[in-house]
Design an enzyme around this catalytic site. Structure first.
Site, PDB file in Angstrom:
ATOM      1  N   SER A   1       3.729  -2.333  10.537  1.00 10.28           N
ATOM      2  CA  SER A   1       4.970  -2.279  10.603  1.00 10.28           C
ATOM      3  C   SER A   1       5.622  -3.542  10.216  1.00 10.28           C
ATOM      4  O   SER A   1       6.827  -4.035  10.941  1.00 10.28           O
ATOM      5  CB  SER A   1       5.591  -1.765  12.132  1.00 10.28           C
TER       6      SER A   1
ATOM      7  N   HIS B   1      -9.772   1.027   4.841  1.00 10.34           N
ATOM      8  CA  HIS B   1      -8.027   1.185   5.706  1.00 10.34           C
ATOM      9  C   HIS B   1      -8.469   2.167   6.996  1.00 10.34           C
ATOM     10  O   HIS B   1      -9.216   3.092   6.733  1.00 10.34           O
ATOM     11  CB  HIS B   1      -7.344   1.821   4.700  1.00 10.34           C
TER      12      HIS B   1
ATOM     13  N   GLY C   1       2.639   2.333  10.796  1.00 14.96           N
ATOM     14  CA  GLY C   1       3.551   3.468  10.485  1.00 14.96           C
ATOM     15  C   GLY C   1       4.362   3.889  11.991  1.00 14.96           C
ATOM     16  O   GLY C   1       4.999   4.892  11.844  1.00 14.96           O
TER      17      GLY C   1
ATOM     18  N   ASN D   1       0.940  -1.176   0.113  1.00 11.35           N
ATOM     19  CA  ASN D   1      -0.014  -0.222  -0.023  1.00 11.35           C
ATOM     20  C   ASN D   1       0.880   1.242  -0.004  1.00 11.35           C
ATOM     21  O   ASN D   1       1.592   1.698   1.028  1.00 11.35           O
ATOM     22  CB  ASN D   1      -0.935  -0.158   1.007  1.00 11.35           C
TER      23      ASN D   1
ATOM     24  N   LYS E   1       0.104   4.049  -0.152  1.00 11.54           N
ATOM     25  CA  LYS E   1      -0.361   5.388   0.429  1.00 11.54           C
ATOM     26  C   LYS E   1      -0.230   6.525  -0.205  1.00 11.54           C
ATOM     27  O   LYS E   1      -0.332   6.635  -1.536  1.00 11.54           O
ATOM     28  CB  LYS E   1       0.142   5.461   1.874  1.00 11.54           C
TER      29      LYS E   1
ATOM     30  N   GLU F   1      -5.218  -4.950  10.530  1.00 10.82           N
ATOM     31  CA  GLU F   1      -4.141  -3.892  10.801  1.00 10.82           C
ATOM     32  C   GLU F   1      -4.432  -3.351  12.005  1.00 10.82           C
ATOM     33  O   GLU F   1      -5.277  -2.144  12.129  1.00 10.82           O
ATOM     34  CB  GLU F   1      -4.195  -2.750   9.566  1.00 10.82           C
TER      35      GLU F   1
ATOM     36  N   GLU G   1      -6.921   4.712   7.831  1.00 12.64           N
ATOM     37  CA  GLU G   1      -6.717   5.915   7.531  1.00 12.64           C
ATOM     38  C   GLU G   1      -7.997   6.632   7.129  1.00 12.64           C
ATOM     39  O   GLU G   1      -8.219   7.709   7.148  1.00 12.64           O
ATOM     40  CB  GLU G   1      -5.384   6.213   6.703  1.00 12.64           C
TER      41      GLU G   1
HETATM   42  P1  13P Z   1       3.079   0.357   7.669  1.00 12.01           P
HETATM   43  O1  13P Z   1       3.726  -0.958   7.088  1.00 12.01           O
HETATM   44  O2  13P Z   1       4.040   1.552   7.137  1.00 12.01           O
HETATM   45  O3  13P Z   1       3.166   0.172   9.076  1.00 12.01           O
HETATM   46  O4  13P Z   1       1.421   0.599   7.059  1.00 12.01           O
HETATM   47  C1  13P Z   1       0.675  -0.597   7.059  1.00 12.01           C
HETATM   48  C2  13P Z   1      -0.522  -0.211   6.603  1.00 12.01           C
HETATM   49  O5  13P Z   1      -1.396   0.735   6.842  1.00 12.01           O
HETATM   50  C3  13P Z   1      -0.567  -0.788   5.174  1.00 12.01           C
HETATM   51  O6  13P Z   1      -2.004  -0.432   4.896  1.00 12.01           O
END
Ligand code: 13P
Length: 251
Positions: free
Chosen positions: A213, A95, A173, A9, A11, A167, A97
């Site tokens: 992560s 997601h 992150g 992803n 982002k 997640e 976010e």
């Molecule tokens: P990270 O791997 O940067 O923690 O992000 C995970 C994520 O949100 C994937 O959709």
């Protein structure tokens, strides 16, 4: 045996040149991978360029969101048909976010899941608890609420095509990865939720990715758990070497 599925992803990162270069690097380095499904999910504006690079390869392409209507007066939105037109096979939905920053709820996510399935694409449905929810002992309740809410009204045949990404929001992150045991416990519980609604055959078939992560050095332990069938990777998906390191850990 569920086939591992590793998806990146991206982002809201990279520019056009970097997105194309990353796709070209993966096209070359992932060419021999026959033990896992692989996909990348670039920002909308670079999807077409990336899809052209990856056309006919073993690296699939997904979007990070979509709208549920086919076409019309929906300023700023992108339909599933448009994604299909440029060669997308997957769409990430729900997601954290989008849930927590943009404010999307289960009802909207559910409409999107149904639109994606109706078009024959594969939804990657994200669920996961926030830190305060985990600390309050609400992890299973939050995941159940997002699971049942976002997947309401699906048939067993539709559910078989869905990919779930667990997640935990506190691990996204942050560099704070869930331990393999913490992740496995939730994954096993999510599989029980699938079984309770759709039966054992569907529960055994659905792939549940872990996201939060995941890096080359922790991927093997996570992916080695019985109910962890892949990863949805953020930061580590932005470089060919680290994404390949995770893909290779799925072997
Ligand atoms: P990270 O791997 O940067 O923690 O992000 C995970 C994520 O949100 C994937 O959709």
């Amino acid at each position: 045996m569920r086939r591992p599925f590793i998806a990146g992803n991206w982002k809201m990162n990279l520019d056009r040149a970097a997105a194309v270069a990353l796709a070209e690097g993966l096209k070359e380095k992932a060419a021999g991978v026959d033990y896992a499904d692989i996909a990348v999910c670039p920002p909308f504006v670079y999807l077409d360029a990336v899809a052209q690079v990856l056309k006919g390869t073993n690296v699939g392409v997904g979007a990070q969101d979509c709208y549920f209507e086919g076409n019309g007066a929906f300023t700023g939105e992108v339909s599933v048909e448009m994604l299909q037109d440029i060669g997308c096979q997957y769409v990430i939905l729900g997601h954290s976010e989008r849930r927590h920053i943009i404010g999307e709820d289960n009802e909207l996510t559910n409409k999107k899941v149904k639109a994606v399935l109706a078009a024959g694409l594969i939804p990657i449905l994200c669920i996961g608890e926030m830190l305060e929810q985990r600390e309050a002992g609400q992890t299973d309740d939050i995941n159940a609420e997002q699971f049942f809410g976002s997947l309401a009204g699906l048939t067993a045949d539709e559910m078989k095509k869905v990919v779930i990404a667990y997640e935990p929001v506190w691990a996204i992150g942050t560099g704070k990865v869930a331990t393999p045991q913490q992740a496995e416990e939730v994954h096993a519980n999510v599989r029980k939720l699938i079984e309770s609604r759709f039966g054992k055959e569907v529960a055994d078939a659905v792939r549940i990715q872990y996201g939060g992560s995941m890096k080359p050095d922790n991927a093997k332990d996570l992916l080695g758990q019985a109910d962890i069938d892949g990863g949805l990777i953020g930061g580590a998906a932005l470089k060919v070497d680290s994404f390949m390191g995770i893909i290779e850990a799925a072997k």
